[in-house]
Structures are given as structure tokens and as C-alpha cells.
Design an enzyme around this catalytic site. Sequence first.
Site, short mmCIF file in Angstrom:
data_model
loop_
_atom_site.label_atom_id
_atom_site.label_comp_id
_atom_site.label_asym_id
_atom_site.label_seq_id
_atom_site.Cartn_x
_atom_site.Cartn_y
_atom_site.Cartn_z
N ARG A 289 3.40 2.13 -20.12
CA ARG A 289 1.99 1.83 -20.43
C ARG A 289 1.84 0.98 -21.73
O ARG A 289 1.68 1.55 -22.84
CB ARG A 289 0.97 2.97 -20.47
CG ARG A 289 -0.49 2.80 -20.21
CD ARG A 289 -1.15 4.18 -20.69
NE ARG A 289 -1.01 4.53 -22.19
CZ ARG A 289 -1.17 5.70 -22.69
NH1 ARG A 289 -0.92 6.64 -21.73
NH2 ARG A 289 -1.19 5.69 -23.82
N HIS B 113 -4.17 4.71 -22.91
CA HIS B 113 -4.46 5.22 -21.68
C HIS B 113 -5.93 4.80 -21.09
O HIS B 113 -5.48 4.46 -19.74
CB HIS B 113 -4.68 7.02 -21.79
CG HIS B 113 -4.94 7.58 -20.66
ND1 HIS B 113 -4.00 7.81 -19.68
CD2 HIS B 113 -5.97 8.34 -20.26
CE1 HIS B 113 -4.69 8.61 -18.90
NE2 HIS B 113 -5.68 9.02 -19.21
N TYR C 16 -0.05 8.25 -31.66
CA TYR C 16 1.00 9.04 -31.02
C TYR C 16 2.22 8.33 -30.63
O TYR C 16 3.11 9.06 -30.28
CB TYR C 16 0.35 10.02 -29.85
CG TYR C 16 -0.13 9.15 -28.85
CD1 TYR C 16 0.55 8.39 -27.95
CD2 TYR C 16 -1.70 9.07 -28.68
CE1 TYR C 16 0.07 7.86 -26.71
CE2 TYR C 16 -2.23 8.25 -27.54
CZ TYR C 16 -1.28 7.60 -26.70
OH TYR C 16 -1.98 6.89 -25.81
#
Length: 387
Positions: A281, A285, A294
Site C-alpha cells: 500500500r 490506509h 508507523y
Amino acid sequence: MVNGDQHRTGPKKKAPARRKKTAPPSGDTEMVQLLTADGERVSHPDYDIDLSDDDYRNLYRDMTIVRRLDSEGTALQRQGQLGIWASLLGQEAAQIGSGRALAPQDMVFPTYREHGVLWTRGIDPIMPFGLFRGVDLGGWDSRKYKFQMYTIVIGAQALHATGYAMGVTMDGKVGGDDGEAVIAYFGDGASSQGDVNESFVWASVYNAPVVFFCQNNQYAISEPVIRQAKAPLYKRADGFGFPGVRVDGNDVLATYAVTKAAVDNAREGNGPAFIEAFTYRMGAHTTTDDPTRYRDSGEVEEWKTRDPIARLRTFLKNEGLADGDFFDGIDAEADKHALDLRERVIAMPDPQPSAIFDHVYAEGSTLVDSERAEFNTYHASFEGSDH
């Protein structure tokens, strides 16, 4: 708007057989790959395809247009035109490859990110934008397009797909030229959900014609896949008694080949399969997420070298299947689609407040009718008021 299938019309010329190398050993010998990150065509002993020149070009067109439409979705959300947007950036090959491998009669159960698969089913790309804009529930005719509604509840669609596939078997719609298969899309995060694992049990026991297609994009929102699985996800299929395979999810050719083999097998009545499309990805998100909190930029840069569109572009150039004019034309077409989409999204009318009572029951309901009347009376009481 031109839909995703209009370029499929007309006779197709079969491409001459091309010389392909056997895939060399790599860090992941378990992963099926037909097109390397450098755009080199390789072969695989179990999965291989020979497509026409037009097919190769059309796969590039599909991915390019879908990426452009997706980027427009992100821009619209940033400009306040959408409440949220779930981007597919980086996952175009997994979605286009698998979507184009399906037969017209196969049924799709998506998550909320399958904009590429939606495109391959000939659905107007604007359809999910009503959902993300908050003006409707993102509805389209699932029977017509063989594509179910976007599913927000993580993993729920796997059970829906399994139940549908069991019905396909009970209706005798497996085997033969008109056999049907079902495909359920979900992410690596959903693979930890009880619904998904329960669907594996039912699908296996009832030999349901369903393919579980997991897009392992490496993160369940902010959690890396290593935090929920110490072994490759596709190996979970072994414990449920059906085959699993890992495919390079950034390789549109391999994804097409593996998915076609799985759905063809399911359609013949040979039961379920699990496909782990190993991809990444590239963006957040959703537009409410900040991936920089993160994951580090070095990881993202490394995955950029495996870009699914860039590798197919290199292949087309090296094989003499496309030139600069072709690529410029596709980019221009993608921009045209995006502009049309933008104008139509902004022009979407706000729904009437009472619309929440519509379509609750297919044949109406006395209770809902009374509730609607009460609501309309209450709403009308505010007419002419400043509050």
C-alpha cells in the site's frame, strides 16, 4: 463516461510466442512471478499465459486509468468533496490482473478498496463516490454486474461469498461452460478476523467454488503483517484442506495467471483456493491515516522500484509493443476520465433527509411508512426557522 470494457471490442490478434526465461532464484522462491521488477518476462512451471499484444496494452491502460481515478479520489477528499477515501495506490496489478481473469458469470465480493476490480466489471467509476461523499450507500445492481456492495465491516464479505458459493453448488451451477465461481477480496489485516477463518471452514467442508483473494499490502492500518502472522499467509490454506499460493501482487501477468487458474478450477467444482497477492500500500490506509507515523520512507522508496505500472511499461517498450505516442495517449485518456469524474462528483445532489427511509424493505413496510410520516412532520416544523 467510457466504461472499462469498451476497449475490448473488435477482433483480437494472437501475439507470436515470445522467448521467456525461467525465473531465476530470488529471495522468495515461493512467489509466482511472470514479470520481474525490471520488466523482464519470465516463465513459471505451473502458471504461464500467452496474451495478445492488445491484451498487454489493455492491461497497461486499465492500471493507468484506475490509478488516475484513484488519485482524483484522494484530491477530492483533500478538497472537502469526500468524507473519506480508501486509496488503492500500489495495488493496481493485483486488482486489474485478478479482475480481468474472471468470467462474466463469476460473482465478486469486495472490501471498500476494490476500485480496480470494479472497473473491470464495467461499473461506472463514479458509483462508489456516492458512498464516500455520504450522499448514498454506493449502490449498484450487483446482479447485473456480478459485483456486490463495498463492505466496510472487516472480513464480513468472506462469509457472504462463501454462503453465495455454497448456493452456487446447491443450484448445480458448477462444471460445464456456464459454471460459476466466486471471489472474495480482503486484506492481510482481515485474515486475522474470525469471519474469514470461519469462511475457510465452511468453504472447505462444502467444497464451495470460492477463491479467497488476500491483498497483503503489508499493513493492517498501522500494524505490519509480521505482528499478526509469523508464516506466509497463503500457508494457512493447508490447515483448512485447500490449496494456497503466493503471487507477486505487483505483477499483473502473474496475478492474472494465478487467479484464472484458481477460478477455472473452482468453476469446475474442485473447491476453494487461497491467493496471497504480495503487494504494498503505497499511500495511507485511508485519507484519515498518517503512514509516516508507523513506517519509514526508506521502505516506501524500496517498494517504488517494484511499481506495477512501471514494470509493464518497461516490458511494452522493450518488446516494441508501445511507443511514446501510445503512453501519452493513455495518460491523456486517463486525465479525461478523471476530469469527467471530478465534475460529476461535485455535481452530486445532496439527498433529501427522508431518503433514509427508502429501500429499507423491498416491498415496503407499514411501520417504516409511519416513521417516515412522523419524521417528515418533525422536519417540516423547522421550515422558516433560523435554527
